[in-house]
Design a protein around this motif. Sequence first.
Motif, PDB file in Angstrom:
ATOM      1  N   LYS A 260       0.822  -1.201   0.000  1.00 19.53           N
ATOM      2  CA  LYS A 260       0.000   0.000   0.000  1.00 19.53           C
ATOM      3  C   LYS A 260       0.858   1.254   0.000  1.00 19.53           C
ATOM      4  O   LYS A 260       1.945   1.293   0.577  1.00 19.53           O
ATOM      5  N   THR A 261       0.370   2.252  -0.706  1.00 18.84           N
ATOM      6  CA  THR A 261       1.006   3.566  -0.749  1.00 18.84           C
ATOM      7  C   THR A 261      -0.057   4.598  -0.383  1.00 18.84           C
ATOM      8  O   THR A 261      -1.188   4.257  -0.057  1.00 18.84           O
ATOM      9  N   ASP A 262       0.300   5.851  -0.460  1.00 15.58           N
ATOM     10  CA  ASP A 262      -0.663   6.909  -0.162  1.00 15.58           C
ATOM     11  C   ASP A 262      -1.723   7.047  -1.248  1.00 15.58           C
ATOM     12  O   ASP A 262      -2.777   7.653  -1.015  1.00 15.58           O
TER      13      ASP A 262
END
Length: 215
Positions: free
Chosen positions: A114-116
Amino acid sequence: MADFILSSTAVVCIKHFSSQFIIKKDSVVRDDSSELVVPRKFPKLANDAYPSIFPNQPSYLSNEPSTSRKSPSERKLRDEQKFQEQCTNDTINSFEIFQQTYAKKLGDGWLNIKTDHLIFCYKLDINQCLSIVFSMKIYKDLTVEIWHDSVLLKTKSYHFILGEHNKCDRWTKCDSLLSWLAAFKPKDVKPNEKIENAIHLIKDTCSQKDDSDKT
């Protein structure tokens, strides 16, 4: 009490009635299905009330009345409130909320990054040569892209789950999507889709190259 004469002013103490017969508030259902409740200044008895509690008397004279069923309007209001509560709990209001819970929804074999801006979930095949069987991107606006064996699936193939906007904005949608992928068969991917996917990747690569040249 044998000589007691009943009159229009005769009363029975509230202590002799079960609480289910004592009405302490009035309620009405508005047009929008919400309920307006107003406390009564003076409690009243239900139409089917009868005295069943007699303190300081032999126990066999007292009995607890069986619970009466709610009226149709009360049951309808209860069901509507329960449904509304379920809808509220099912709704994913933001990408941040999705980030907090999605990992618990993934079954065995799923990994995730997951990233922003997005979440990348993928499932590996470790039976033969290590390969990614499924991969799924969930973007910040909750739209979804799914690949099978590096082939980008058309959104119309899972449109019946996510709806016309292709958004995973309910937890039930998330559960249904994962169940659909678990039952997915390779034959569901047509050869021409592999060609279309290759063209899509080439175009995407060229677009990224053009952007890098401009910078």
